[in-house]
Design an enzyme around this catalytic site. Sequence first.
Site, PDB file in Angstrom:
ATOM      1  N   ASP A   1       0.863  -1.177   0.000  1.00  0.00           N
ATOM      2  CA  ASP A   1       0.000   0.000   0.000  1.00  0.00           C
ATOM      3  C   ASP A   1       0.900   1.228   0.000  1.00  0.00           C
ATOM      4  O   ASP A   1       2.056   1.158   0.427  1.00  0.00           O
ATOM      5  CB  ASP A   1      -0.897  -0.032   1.241  1.00  0.00           C
ATOM      6  CG  ASP A   1      -1.681   1.247   1.419  1.00  0.00           C
ATOM      7  OD1 ASP A   1      -2.498   1.554   0.537  1.00  0.00           O
ATOM      8  OD2 ASP A   1      -1.452   1.938   2.427  1.00  0.00           O
ATOM      9  N   ALA A   2       0.377   2.345  -0.461  1.00  0.00           N
ATOM     10  CA  ALA A   2       1.197   3.561  -0.558  1.00  0.00           C
ATOM     11  C   ALA A   2       1.033   4.473   0.644  1.00  0.00           C
ATOM     12  O   ALA A   2       1.975   4.692   1.425  1.00  0.00           O
ATOM     13  CB  ALA A   2       0.855   4.311  -1.841  1.00  0.00           C
ATOM     14  N   TYR A   3      -0.161   5.018   0.817  1.00  0.00           N
ATOM     15  CA  TYR A   3      -0.378   6.102   1.771  1.00  0.00           C
ATOM     16  C   TYR A   3      -0.518   5.563   3.194  1.00  0.00           C
ATOM     17  O   TYR A   3      -1.412   4.795   3.504  1.00  0.00           O
ATOM     18  CB  TYR A   3      -1.613   6.909   1.360  1.00  0.00           C
ATOM     19  CG  TYR A   3      -1.431   7.543   0.003  1.00  0.00           C
ATOM     20  CD1 TYR A   3      -0.528   8.589  -0.158  1.00  0.00           C
ATOM     21  CD2 TYR A   3      -2.112   7.076  -1.117  1.00  0.00           C
ATOM     22  CE1 TYR A   3      -0.323   9.175  -1.404  1.00  0.00           C
ATOM     23  CE2 TYR A   3      -1.913   7.650  -2.362  1.00  0.00           C
ATOM     24  CZ  TYR A   3      -1.018   8.698  -2.502  1.00  0.00           C
ATOM     25  OH  TYR A   3      -0.809   9.266  -3.735  1.00  0.00           O
TER      26      TYR A   3
ATOM     27  N   ARG B   1      -7.258  12.355   7.076  1.00  0.00           N
ATOM     28  CA  ARG B   1      -7.059  10.944   6.736  1.00  0.00           C
ATOM     29  C   ARG B   1      -8.311  10.122   6.998  1.00  0.00           C
ATOM     30  O   ARG B   1      -8.696   9.278   6.177  1.00  0.00           O
ATOM     31  CB  ARG B   1      -5.884  10.388   7.538  1.00  0.00           C
ATOM     32  CG  ARG B   1      -5.602   8.905   7.306  1.00  0.00           C
ATOM     33  CD  ARG B   1      -5.264   8.632   5.857  1.00  0.00           C
ATOM     34  NE  ARG B   1      -4.764   7.274   5.670  1.00  0.00           N
ATOM     35  CZ  ARG B   1      -4.623   6.688   4.493  1.00  0.00           C
ATOM     36  NH1 ARG B   1      -4.951   7.339   3.378  1.00  0.00           N
ATOM     37  NH2 ARG B   1      -4.157   5.466   4.404  1.00  0.00           N
TER      38      ARG B   1
ATOM     39  N   SER C   1      -2.552   0.715  -4.792  1.00  0.00           N
ATOM     40  CA  SER C   1      -3.053   1.859  -4.039  1.00  0.00           C
ATOM     41  C   SER C   1      -4.362   2.401  -4.573  1.00  0.00           C
ATOM     42  O   SER C   1      -4.680   2.274  -5.762  1.00  0.00           O
ATOM     43  CB  SER C   1      -2.002   2.976  -4.078  1.00  0.00           C
ATOM     44  OG  SER C   1      -2.466   4.159  -3.476  1.00  0.00           O
ATOM     45  N   ASN C   2      -5.101   3.056  -3.678  1.00  0.00           N
ATOM     46  CA  ASN C   2      -6.263   3.841  -4.077  1.00  0.00           C
ATOM     47  C   ASN C   2      -5.874   5.074  -4.871  1.00  0.00           C
ATOM     48  O   ASN C   2      -6.705   5.679  -5.543  1.00  0.00           O
ATOM     49  CB  ASN C   2      -7.034   4.306  -2.834  1.00  0.00           C
ATOM     50  CG  ASN C   2      -7.912   3.231  -2.231  1.00  0.00           C
ATOM     51  OD1 ASN C   2      -8.308   2.279  -2.889  1.00  0.00           O
ATOM     52  ND2 ASN C   2      -8.222   3.379  -0.947  1.00  0.00           N
TER      53      ASN C   2
END
Length: 226
Positions: A9-11, A45, A121-122
Site C-alpha cells: 500500500d502507498a499512503y 485521513r 493503491s487507491n
Amino acid sequence: MPITTCIFDAYGTLFDVAAAAREAADEPGRESFAEHWPKIAADWRAKQLEYTWLRAVAGRHTDFWQVTKDGLDWALEASALDDRDLRERLLQLYWELSAYPEVPEMLRALKETGKATAILSNGTPQMLEGAVRSAGIEAVLDDTLSVESVGIFKPHDSVYDLVGARFGCARDEVLFVSSNGWDVCAAAGYGFQTAWVNRAGAPVDRLWGAPDRVLSDLTTIPEIAA
C-alpha cells in the site's frame, strides 16, 4: 509457498500521510495552523478513507484526488479554518509526501534478492507517480498499480486481482504489506500472505481475514520475504 512478489500500500505504508500537514505547520506565517495540524491531519485521513468506502458501497466512484480534496475540506471546516492559501499548500505537499526513513533500503534489499515489488493503491496514477518520484524510489519498484484501472476502491477483490494479472503469480506467492488494518485483513481473506505495519499500536480489525504478521515498521520485510 515461497514469496515471489512484494506488494505495498502507498499512503500511510510507504508514505507518511501526516507529512503534508506537519511540513506546512513548520512554514513561516502558519502559527495558527501549527496549533491545529495534528487534529486536521487525523481528520483529513479519516474522512479520506471513509469517503472511499462510502463511494465503493454506493457505486459512486470518483478518483482519489477528489476524495483527498473533499476530506481536507471537511477537516479544515471542522477546525473552523477558512484559508484558501493553506488549502492549496496542503494539497501541493500531498503530491510530495515523505517516505518513511526505512523505505528506500527495504525496497533495495528486496530487489537484490530478486523479488518483484510494486505499489497497489487507491491513489491515481498521477498521484503515485509524483510520490514515488519525490521519494526517489522509482528504481526499486517494478510497477505502481492503481484502483483507477478497475474503478472501485479497496478492499474490493477486483483491486487485489490486479496483482496476479500484472505479475502472473499465485495469491499465496504474494506478501501484501499495509499500514491499514482493514486493508491487510481483506488481503489476507483474499489469499495473500500479509504483514500489517501497525505504527499506532491499534487492535486488529474484526473482519474476514487477519494479518499473518504485525510489525512496528518496514525494516524486517526483506527477512520475512526471504
